[in-house]
Design a protein around this motif. Structure first.
Motif, PDB file in Angstrom:
ATOM      1  N   ILE A 143       0.853  -1.192   0.000  1.00  0.00           N
ATOM      2  CA  ILE A 143       0.000   0.000   0.000  1.00  0.00           C
ATOM      3  C   ILE A 143       0.888   1.240   0.000  1.00  0.00           C
ATOM      4  N   ALA A 185       0.491   4.427   0.916  1.00  0.00           N
ATOM      5  CA  ALA A 185      -0.171   5.521   1.633  1.00  0.00           C
ATOM      6  C   ALA A 185       0.343   5.617   3.056  1.00  0.00           C
ATOM      7  N   GLN A 240      -6.309   4.544   0.837  1.00  0.00           N
ATOM      8  CA  GLN A 240      -5.605   5.181  -0.279  1.00  0.00           C
ATOM      9  C   GLN A 240      -6.631   5.616  -1.330  1.00  0.00           C
TER      10      GLN A 240
END
Length: 532
Positions: free
Chosen positions: A290, A292, A364
């Motif tokens: 991910i 983010a 996100q």
């Protein structure tokens, strides 16, 4: 016509057998979901079924029709996907053939259709796929009459570069589909797409035996280590599980994540039917799944002390073969993933709620939407708790009827209620919101009792400063008698069950309504109720 019926009976028998052993067949997932997907895909190309589209393209480009169908089934379960980017460097996939990037452009050019048509029109997409497969056959100069000999062309078509993943894709997915057969049949009995079972073996190297070693953290997984990870910061508390969709097929997904050039990974990948899970990164290590930094405002204002910290630092990532745009997820896949999440949460002490088992897209949102609006969150969380022996007591009725057993409970709202996921902490896959106003326009949660009983009613909502402080829940029995009105402050108590009270109900359909008729200038939130 007679031959067709006999052939379908054979396929139906194969489906029946498949239900007994998901390891052996691609049809262990919900056949009705496949039929719905095929119907939707056919509707985007031309009137009628998918089979004629495959047959036409196969004839025009001299490729085996069933092989073309099997590739499509492996890639998309015959769904007309509108791809999204999940991994940097991997273009989005489109259509029932999941064509992406240069392969999409080349296939469209070879088929004489535009890229836009190949993205959005099933017929054009299938023709582009057939043309591309035929081009690979030309390059390999293979015997077109021998379906097994097409395996190297299928490998080229897939775009998978890792030899082990190519072997898995060909033997366990595409050619397994050919051997087992699959039928998508609508409720009216109309066959939308089909492959008759056939004895065919791919002329391609078999998968490596070493790939069958178990994962270090989950014995039911296969260990396919990725080089794309690093150590978690010292003292990290692993506190979340992030749910993803690959935006592609299983083999293409884990092979991409195991490729050092991709620069991405996840701890696990679950295949389409749930019959296989790959572990790629040890849970103690930091996967790269991910992109983010944590922002608690996206997650119900929970764990705000983590703000600004990379989510990779404190999470375990689970990818799922499939697409955020798909209309449903196979039961087998949800079950397998829930068992895995149970295991992770139990070993790592992760809370089993919607704040700590979270969608990639929630954390996100600027660039990701996976696992998409049709991921069955309520069912998923319930199954995790069930597998861990912490089954939620009582009947939960979610604001999304896709998450409900509608024979036991369901919700009704008018078009004036807005479906939303804006505020985190919701139950299931979202909630309904409506402005307070002096109108009779409630959200109604119905629940069925087979015999009279005294039941406690709980309500779940998301909290924010624009919520009503006097949201009125009205309790009715099956005879139409109002038992109580309970006013609650929805500016507090979000993301958890709040008890409204206990009442005696008769057998039949009782109901709980959330009224909009209270002080103006705010919103009431209909998310879920629980009857216990």
């Amino acid at each position: 016509m007679y031959t067709l019926r006999n052939a379908l009976a054979t396929a139906a028998a194969a489906l029946s057998l498949a239900a007994c052993d998901p390891q052996q067949s691609p049809e262990s997932q919900n056949p009705s979901a496949i039929a719905d997907a095929a119907k939707d895909a056919a509707g985007r190309g031309t009137e009628g079924q998918l089979d004629p589209l495959f047959d036409e393209a196969a004839r025009d480009f001299n490729v085996p029709a069933d092989l073309l169908k099997a590739i499509s089934f492996t890639e998309t379960r015959w769904q007309m996907v509108s791809g999204e980017e999940e991994f940097d460097g991997m273009p989005a996939a489109f259509g029932v053939m999941a064509l992406r990037g240069e392969r999409l452009e080349r296939g469209a050019a070879l088929a004489g259709v535009s890229v836009a048509q190949a993205k959005s029109d099933a017929r054009a997409n299938i023709r582009a796929g057939a043309a591309l497969l035929s081009a690979h056959a030309d390059e390999l100069k293979l015997d077109r009459a021998d379906v097994g000999a097409w395996a190297p062309a299928v490998a080229g078509f897939s775009g998978i570069t890792l030899a082990e993943a190519q072997a898995e894709y060909i033997h366990k997915e595409v050619y397994a589909t050919l051997r087992n057969g699959v039928v998508a049949e609508g409720l009216d009995g109309q066959v939308l797409a089909s492959i008759m079972p056939a004895q065919v073996e791919a002329k391609f190297e078999l998968p490596a035996a070493r790939a069958m070693a178990s994962g270090p953290d989950y014995a039911a997984s296969i260990w396919r280590p990725s080089p794309n990870y690093n150590a978690r910061p010292t003292g990290t508390d692993i506190s979340m599980i992030i749910i993803h969709t690959c935006e592609g097929s299983y083999s293409s997904c884990w092979s991409w994540l195991a490729n050092s050039a991709s620069g991405v990974s996840a701890h696990y990948v679950v295949n389409e039917t749930g019959s296989e899970i790959s572990q790629l990164v040890g849970e103690a290590n930091r996967g790269w799944h991910i992109g983010a930094s944590y922002d608690c405002s996206l997650n119900g204002s929970k764990d705000c002390g983590l703000n600004g910290v990379s989510v990779n630092n404190f999470s375990v990532g689970i990818e799922h073969a499939g697409f955020a745009s798909q209309t449903s997820f196979p039961t087998g896949q949800i079950d397998a993933s829930a068992r895995l999440s149970c295991d992770i949460s139990r070993d790592r002490g992760i809370l089993r709620d919607s704040y700590h088992i979270v969608a990639h897209g929630r954390l996100q949102p600027a660039t990701r939407t996976d696992p998409g609006p049709n991921w069955p969150w309520s069912t998923y969380i319930s199954k995790i708790n069930s597998f861990c022996g912490t089954t939620t007591t009582g009947l939960v009725i979610d604001s999304n009827n896709a998450n409900n057993n509608t024979a036991a409970g369901y919700v009704e709202v008018s078009a004036n209620w807005t479906s939303s996921t804006n505020v985190g902490g919701y139950y299931g896959s979202g909630y309904y919101a409506a402005p307070t106003e002096a109108v009779s326009d409630p959200a109604t949660f119905y629940f069925y009792l087979s015999a009279p009983a005294t039941k406690t009613i709980d309500a779940w909502w998301t909290s924010a400063t624009d919520r009503s402080t006097t949201a009125p829940f009205i309790i009715w029995n099956a005879a139409g008698t109002k038992l109580a009105t309970v006013n609650v402050n929805q500016q507090t108590g979000g993301g958890t069950w709040n008890t409204l009270g206990a009442w005696s109900f008769p057998a039949g359909w009782n109901k709980v309504q959330l009224s909009r008729w209270t002080g103006a200038g705010s919103y009431v939130i209909a998310d879920a109720i629980r009857v216990r």
